[in-house]
Design a protein around this motif. Structure first.
Motif, PDB file in Angstrom:
ATOM      1  N   THR A  27       0.853  -1.184   0.000  1.00  0.00           N
ATOM      2  CA  THR A  27       0.000   0.000   0.000  1.00  0.00           C
ATOM      3  C   THR A  27       0.894   1.241   0.000  1.00  0.00           C
ATOM      4  OG1 THR A  27      -1.687  -1.173   1.267  1.00  0.00           O
ATOM      5  CG2 THR A  27      -1.853   1.220   1.189  1.00  0.00           C
ATOM      6  N   VAL A  28       0.665   2.130  -0.951  1.00  0.00           N
ATOM      7  CA  VAL A  28       1.489   3.337  -1.079  1.00  0.00           C
ATOM      8  C   VAL A  28       0.603   4.556  -0.840  1.00  0.00           C
ATOM      9  CG1 VAL A  28       3.004   4.677  -2.578  1.00  0.00           C
ATOM     10  CG2 VAL A  28       2.979   2.183  -2.759  1.00  0.00           C
ATOM     11  N   TYR A  29       1.073   5.459   0.030  1.00  0.00           N
ATOM     12  CA  TYR A  29       0.363   6.700   0.328  1.00  0.00           C
ATOM     13  C   TYR A  29       1.047   7.841  -0.423  1.00  0.00           C
ATOM     14  CZ  TYR A  29      -1.710   3.919   4.056  1.00  0.00           C
ATOM     15  OH  TYR A  29      -2.375   2.945   4.769  1.00  0.00           O
ATOM     16  N   MET A  30       0.252   8.580  -1.220  1.00  0.00           N
ATOM     17  CA  MET A  30       0.787   9.648  -2.077  1.00  0.00           C
ATOM     18  C   MET A  30       0.301  11.013  -1.585  1.00  0.00           C
ATOM     19  SD  MET A  30       2.244   7.893  -4.754  1.00  0.00           S
ATOM     20  CE  MET A  30       2.177   9.001  -6.145  1.00  0.00           C
ATOM     21  N   LEU A  62      15.895   5.940  -7.324  1.00  0.00           N
ATOM     22  CA  LEU A  62      16.013   5.389  -8.689  1.00  0.00           C
ATOM     23  C   LEU A  62      15.209   4.096  -8.896  1.00  0.00           C
ATOM     24  CD1 LEU A  62      19.842   5.860  -9.423  1.00  0.00           C
ATOM     25  CD2 LEU A  62      17.980   7.388 -10.035  1.00  0.00           C
ATOM     26  N   ASP A  63      14.532   3.565  -7.841  1.00  0.00           N
ATOM     27  CA  ASP A  63      13.761   2.341  -8.071  1.00  0.00           C
ATOM     28  C   ASP A  63      12.355   2.678  -8.586  1.00  0.00           C
ATOM     29  OD1 ASP A  63      12.286   3.169  -5.900  1.00  0.00           O
ATOM     30  OD2 ASP A  63      12.867   1.535  -4.581  1.00  0.00           O
ATOM     31  N   HIS A  64      11.502   1.653  -8.757  1.00  0.00           N
ATOM     32  CA  HIS A  64      10.177   1.873  -9.347  1.00  0.00           C
ATOM     33  C   HIS A  64       9.280   2.715  -8.446  1.00  0.00           C
ATOM     34  CE1 HIS A  64      10.831  -0.633 -12.800  1.00  0.00           C
ATOM     35  NE2 HIS A  64      11.228  -1.637 -12.056  1.00  0.00           N
ATOM     36  N   LEU A  65       9.417   2.558  -7.129  1.00  0.00           N
ATOM     37  CA  LEU A  65       8.604   3.359  -6.213  1.00  0.00           C
ATOM     38  C   LEU A  65       8.976   4.833  -6.317  1.00  0.00           C
ATOM     39  CD1 LEU A  65       6.461   3.496  -4.031  1.00  0.00           C
ATOM     40  CD2 LEU A  65       8.213   2.925  -2.326  1.00  0.00           C
ATOM     41  N   TRP A  66      10.273   5.105  -6.430  1.00  0.00           N
ATOM     42  CA  TRP A  66      10.735   6.497  -6.615  1.00  0.00           C
ATOM     43  C   TRP A  66      10.178   7.067  -7.919  1.00  0.00           C
ATOM     44  CZ3 TRP A  66      14.095   7.903 -10.673  1.00  0.00           C
ATOM     45  CH2 TRP A  66      14.545   9.212 -10.636  1.00  0.00           C
ATOM     46  N   GLU A  67      10.044   6.220  -8.950  1.00  0.00           N
ATOM     47  CA  GLU A  67       9.544   6.685 -10.250  1.00  0.00           C
ATOM     48  C   GLU A  67       8.075   7.079 -10.201  1.00  0.00           C
ATOM     49  OE1 GLU A  67      10.449   3.612 -13.010  1.00  0.00           O
ATOM     50  OE2 GLU A  67      12.548   4.209 -13.243  1.00  0.00           O
ATOM     51  N   TYR A  68       7.337   6.629  -9.166  1.00  0.00           N
ATOM     52  CA  TYR A  68       5.948   7.056  -9.014  1.00  0.00           C
ATOM     53  C   TYR A  68       5.862   8.547  -8.698  1.00  0.00           C
ATOM     54  CZ  TYR A  68       3.496   2.570  -9.194  1.00  0.00           C
ATOM     55  OH  TYR A  68       2.933   1.389  -9.618  1.00  0.00           O
ATOM     56  N   GLY A  69       6.926   9.120  -8.145  1.00  0.00           N
ATOM     57  CA  GLY A  69       6.918  10.529  -7.768  1.00  0.00           C
ATOM     58  C   GLY A  69       7.406  11.428  -8.879  1.00  0.00           C
TER      59      GLY A  69
END
Length: 576
Positions: free
Chosen positions: A44-47, A155-162
């Protein structure tokens, strides 16, 4: 929201109530998304503000690097070397030999504690992980083995969400070994910030010289300022130069790649060369800048792949690399005003040679001479009986005129010319076996001269000789393939012109693409030609056959018979 704030306050007690309210605001938009990891774990990711601020795995909250850049002291931090970030972002865990032990000692943590990973010289965290052992256990193990299971990195995929921003430059704490000038002075680059150099044997590229190659993570401005403000380091420059011989082979290869990289950008690559295939940049430009007696081998460097080396340079904002076509990367932009390119000094002995090479390459681009192409024929096994009488054997290479003379002499010497009609030749047993199919052998007794010669040429092995201006002739098997021009349709009904086989005629595909791009003001790219090893094709937007025909026929003076597809040019409308 209230539950999330209480969970955050419980998970991170060092945050004040105001900081928790700032992290999880009341009125601002807060989005929740569900993703799955490569292992299949539900996350679960909180944005907030379009950036991921927290992620939850198995009911445990973790901060992202975006949150840690705002609250850098939220978690106990362990420092590592800048080149290690690439390995962490690729999925590796942080091993203890890669942890830099500061003079003040490591932070005290228990096994399973949530920790941050920072880079030497910058307090902004770049990774989040869980300690696999306590601090006491790390020291007892001699700083060997796995130290942290990494969950998330810059630089990972989670960082790319931002918004994909870079880490801020945060000054190290006073106790940080990167700020301890006395500790740095007099030590070898590979052993600084560590009481025992042996602790870092397993980590790739640990010298301070390598920290320069990943300067985005360190903060380029801070790096220059710290150098200017550190007289002790300036005073030890001579000692560092003397210590270069003691560098590991891997560190020496890293340094060689850096030298050839900046040398190639400064002396060989021009703006008109862009976009430039990364393979061409390495094979043609960097290799030519390699000093005598040395050889570039990416496998012997800490990067292991040339794409990772370029990615590191891209982090420094020296150049920009894009995948213009699937699986093919090109350099699309270079910042020639970058301080590192400006500051690079061309090694002695290269200046005049580089200038001479550049002038030669410019001459090649300006003046192109079409090659002389001559069709040749090789004696095949089936045709040996016909040619051995003239002294030729299997594999002998002949021109069409030589084949003609041999056939005429053979017919005359064996008295095969028809006496009543000299336009015909009698077919004897050898001619029958060599030139006639089985179904024809009982039916055909005479052949015309033209048919006799054409049948003979058809059954010989086709070859061709290519002679480029100022070079020795080259004989190749088969007939030379023509320059193939075709029109393909892409999405949204857009057309592109594709050109293949330019290399066979001594034309540089990159040069042709650049020239076309400037003439028609359309995007041109290069990609591997399907089904042809070691060849590329040029692709340019729109139907550009008119411009291409003018360039190939008039400027390059290539014969029309060696160009295929000119009939596909768009029909010009009548002028009213």
């Amino acid at each position: 929201r209230r539950k999330l704030r209480s969970d955050v306050a419980a998970a991170f007690p060092s945050l004040s109530a105001e900081q928790v309210a700032e992290l999880v605001p009341n009125k601002e938009e807060l989005n929740v998304i569900k993703i799955h990891s490569h292992k299949g774990e539900a996350i679960t990711v909180y944005m907030n503000h379009r950036n991921p601020i927290l992620f939850e795995v198995e009911k445990v909250l973790y901060p992202t690097v975006y949150t840690l850049w705002v609250y850098p002291d939220l978690l106990p931090a362990f420092a590592t070397w800048p080149p290690v970030l690439q390995k962490l972002a690729g999925g590796a865990d942080l091993m203890l030999p890669g942890v830099v032990v500061p003079p003040s000692g490591l932070p005290r943590v228990l096994r399973g504690a949530l920790c941050a990973v920072i880079l030497l010289g910058n307090r902004a965290p770049v990774a989040v992980g869980v300690a696999t052992m306590s601090t006491e256990e790390m020291l007892a193990a001699g700083m060997k083995g796995k130290g942290f299971a990494v969950l998330h990195t810059h630089l990972d995929h989670l960082w790319e969400y931002g918004d994909k921003s870079s880490p801020p430059t945060l000054a190290p704490l006073v106790t940080d070994c990167a700020g301890d000038e006395e500790e740095l002075q007099g030590k070898e680059p590979g052993s600084s910030c560590s009481p025992e150099p042996e602790q870092h044997e397993d980590i790739k590229a640990l010298s301070l010289k390598d920290t320069d190659t990943c300067a985005e993570v360190l903060g380029k401005e801070e790096l220059h300022e710290s150098r200017a403000a550190d007289p002790a380091e300036d005073a030890s420059t001579q000692d560092q130069q003397e210590a270069e011989d003691s560098r590991t082979p891997q560190e020496q290869m890293d340094a060689l790649f850096n030298q050839c990289f900046f040398h190639a950008l400064k002396c060989r690559v021009k703006k008109s060369d862009l976009p430039l295939l990364t393979s061409t940049f390495l094979g043609s430009h960097m290799v030519s800048c390699c000093p005598a007696g040395k050889q570039l081998d990416i496998k012997k460097s800490s990067y292991k792949k040339f794409s990772k080396f370029l990615q590191c340079m891209q982090h420094q904002r020296i150049l920009q690399v894009k995948e213009l076509s699937k699986g093919v990367e090109s350099i699309v932009d270079v910042d020639w005003k970058h301080p590192d390119i400006k500051a690079f000094a061309v090694p002695e002995g290269f200046s005049s040679a580089s200038a001479a090479q550049d002038s030669k390459s410019e001459d090649r681009e300006q003046v192109y001479h079409a090659p002389e192409i001559i069709p040749l024929y090789g004696v095949s096994t089936k045709m040996i009986p016909l040619f051995q009488e003239s002294g030729y054997r299997k594999g002998s290479i002949l021109s069409s005129s030589e084949v003609r003379n041999i056939i005429i002499n053979y017919a005359k010497s064996n008295e095969l010319v028809d006496e009543t009609n000299k336009n015909f030749v009698k077919v004897n047993a050898i001619l029958c076996d060599c030139l006639l199919d089985k179904s024809e052998q009982d039916e055909i007794s005479h052949l015309k001269w033209d048919e006799l010669l054409s049948r003979c040429l058809e059954r010989l092995q086709p070859l061709h000789q290519v002679t480029f201006s100022g070079q020795e002739p080259v004989v190749r098997k088969g007939n030379i393939e023509p320059i193939d021009i075709s029109i393909a349709q892409r999405s949204s009904n857009k057309k592109v012109t594709i050109i293949k086989n330019l290399e066979l005629y001594g034309l540089d595909p990159q040069c042709v693409a650049n020239t076309l791009q400037q003439k028609v003001q359309a995007s041109a790219t290069i990609s591997p030609a399907p089904g042809a090893k070691d060849r590329v094709q040029v692709q340019i937007q729109g139907n550009q056959i008119h411009h291409l025909a003018k360039m190939l026929l008039e400027e390059y003076q290539l014969p029309r018979k060696y160009i295929q597809g000119l009939e596909k040019a768009p029909k010009l409308g009548r002028k009213k």
